[in-house]
Enzyme design. Structure first.
Site, mmCIF file in Angstrom:
data_model
loop_
_atom_site.group_PDB
_atom_site.id
_atom_site.type_symbol
_atom_site.label_atom_id
_atom_site.label_comp_id
_atom_site.label_asym_id
_atom_site.label_seq_id
_atom_site.Cartn_x
_atom_site.Cartn_y
_atom_site.Cartn_z
ATOM 1 N N TYR A 53 0.836 -1.206 0.000
ATOM 2 C CA TYR A 53 0.000 0.000 0.000
ATOM 3 C C TYR A 53 0.871 1.257 0.000
ATOM 4 C CZ TYR A 53 -4.016 -2.928 1.400
ATOM 5 O OH TYR A 53 -5.009 -3.859 1.464
ATOM 6 N N LEU A 238 -18.206 -1.839 0.932
ATOM 7 C CA LEU A 238 -19.043 -0.928 0.145
ATOM 8 C C LEU A 238 -18.818 -1.153 -1.351
ATOM 9 C CD1 LEU A 238 -18.633 2.337 2.246
ATOM 10 C CD2 LEU A 238 -20.520 0.689 2.296
ATOM 11 N N THR A 244 -22.413 3.055 -2.155
ATOM 12 C CA THR A 244 -22.786 4.409 -1.721
ATOM 13 C C THR A 244 -23.844 5.003 -2.639
ATOM 14 O OG1 THR A 244 -21.128 5.577 -3.074
ATOM 15 C CG2 THR A 244 -20.430 4.774 -0.888
ATOM 16 N N GLY A 245 -23.897 4.511 -3.870
ATOM 17 C CA GLY A 245 -24.835 5.039 -4.855
ATOM 18 C C GLY A 245 -24.285 6.177 -5.684
ATOM 19 N N LYS A 246 -23.052 6.597 -5.412
ATOM 20 C CA LYS A 246 -22.524 7.781 -6.102
ATOM 21 C C LYS A 246 -22.250 7.551 -7.579
ATOM 22 C CE LYS A 246 -17.756 6.930 -4.518
ATOM 23 N NZ LYS A 246 -16.672 7.468 -3.661
#
Length: 347
Positions: A53, A238, A244-246
């Site tokens: 990372y 998610l 989130t629907g974004k």
């Protein structure tokens, strides 16, 4: 914040775990520190990282920055004892770590020493293999997964080599517990079987993807976990931001993960957007934030040890933490089940 026991009660972790995979690229060191502070203020004591990372994208020159952000926070605050830290050694890769070579017993030791230095700590609470060197069905490889080329004898020899190194590192106090990531039920069972034969550290957790949209852990792995004392640490709860629907209705916010990573690693399919709409309908019906509902569902699974989330902004983190204590009613769970049956495996 709900707390869960791992390793037969030897380790207590928060039901939500702060992921660090954006620290060092998308998020600055200061932002990473602020996320740790805010999370601890809300009862989270668990941070997940990896030697590779940050991601988005993964580059050889940035590998280790996320661990360094955690290490500088420890140096600044002196609060090492307040956090449980999990990190990972990379498997075979595309050249951004050790020229693409994965791990064996000798490499494990080198990788642990390097992570200890970057994390500014004397011990790692949970040390994980990032994915099996024999191959994995993670990251959408499940659609064409073919284990017929595996050599069981070579796989076992590799596991014994790694477990021997882990036994030494645990004995030296540099690692507390051994764990896996992106593993199968069979692979986890083999690691357990061989560790018990050798008297080596047993696997305490498996960090695999899990969300409304990806529920492979519900069957064989869940059964293994419940019977063998292993727990899942879920990542992408998610679904890389889909839930989130974004991204609904072909919206791609500039600078978002979908903007940076077209397709979201194979997740952004037409069926996935239909499934997201169904889960948002459930949330709307019950007056819930769909982000809170998605995380609460993952947390509620009986085989779950902790649910790892990431945030690229203070606003995202605040939204997540606002729902940290949500418990879903039977009515909500029934509606979630109906949505799942109508939209199974959308990616």
């Amino acid at each position: 914040m709900r707390m869960n026991k791992l390793a037969g009660g030897q380790l207590e972790v928060s039901a939500l775990c702060l992921g660090s995979m954006l620290w060092g690229t998308i998020n600055t060191e200061a932002e990473g520190h602020a996320q740790i502070d805010q999370s601890l203020d809300h009862g989270i004591n668990f941070i997940d990282t990896a030697e590779m990372y940050p991601v988005a994208p993964v580059r050889a020159e940035t590998c280790g920055r996320s661990e360094q952000v955690i290490g500088s926070w420890i140096a600044k605050t002196g609060r090492r004892g307040d956090v449980v830290i999990a990190t990972k050694v990379s498997g075979n890769n595309e050249g951004w770590k050790r020229d693409g070579k994965g791990y064996d017993g000798a490499i494990i030791r080198e990788a642990v020493e390097d992570s200890l230095t970057k994390l500014n700590t004397d011990y790692i609470d949970i040390y994980q293999t990032h994915w099996p060197v024999r191959g994995s069905y993670a990251f959408r490889q499940n659609w064409r997964f073919d284990p017929s080329g595996q050599n069981k004898r070579e796989v076992e020899a590799h596991m014994r080599d790694v477990l021997g190194a882990m036994a030494d590192l645990v004995r030296e106090g540099k690692v507390r517990h051994f764990a896996l990531s992106n593993e199968s039920a069979w692979g986890t069972a083999e690691w357990l079987r061989i560790a018990r034969e050798m008297g080596a550290p047993e696997v305490i957790s498996v960090q695999n993807e899990y969300s409304f949209l990806f529920r492979l852990a519900d069957t064989d792995l869940a059964e293994l976990c419940m019977n063998e004392g292993v727990r899942v640490l879920s990542y992408s709860p998610l679904a890389a931001g889909l839930l989130t629907g974004k991204y609904q209705n072909n919206v791609v916010p500039k600078g978002s993960r979908l903007d940076r990573t077209p397709g979201l690693g194979g997740r952004a399919t037409p069926r996935a957007f239909d499934a997201v709409a169904a889960y948002h309908d459930v949330a709307r019906k019950h007056g819930l934030d769909p982000v809170h509902m998605a995380l609460a569902f993952a947390v509620s699974r009986p085989f779950m040890g902790s649910t790892i989330f990431g945030a690229s902004s203070k606003e995202q983190l605040t939204r997540i933490l606002d729902g940290k204590d949500l418990t879903l009613s039977d009515e909500v769970l029934d509606d979630i089940d109906r949505a799942h049956r109508a939209h199974p495996m959308p990616f």
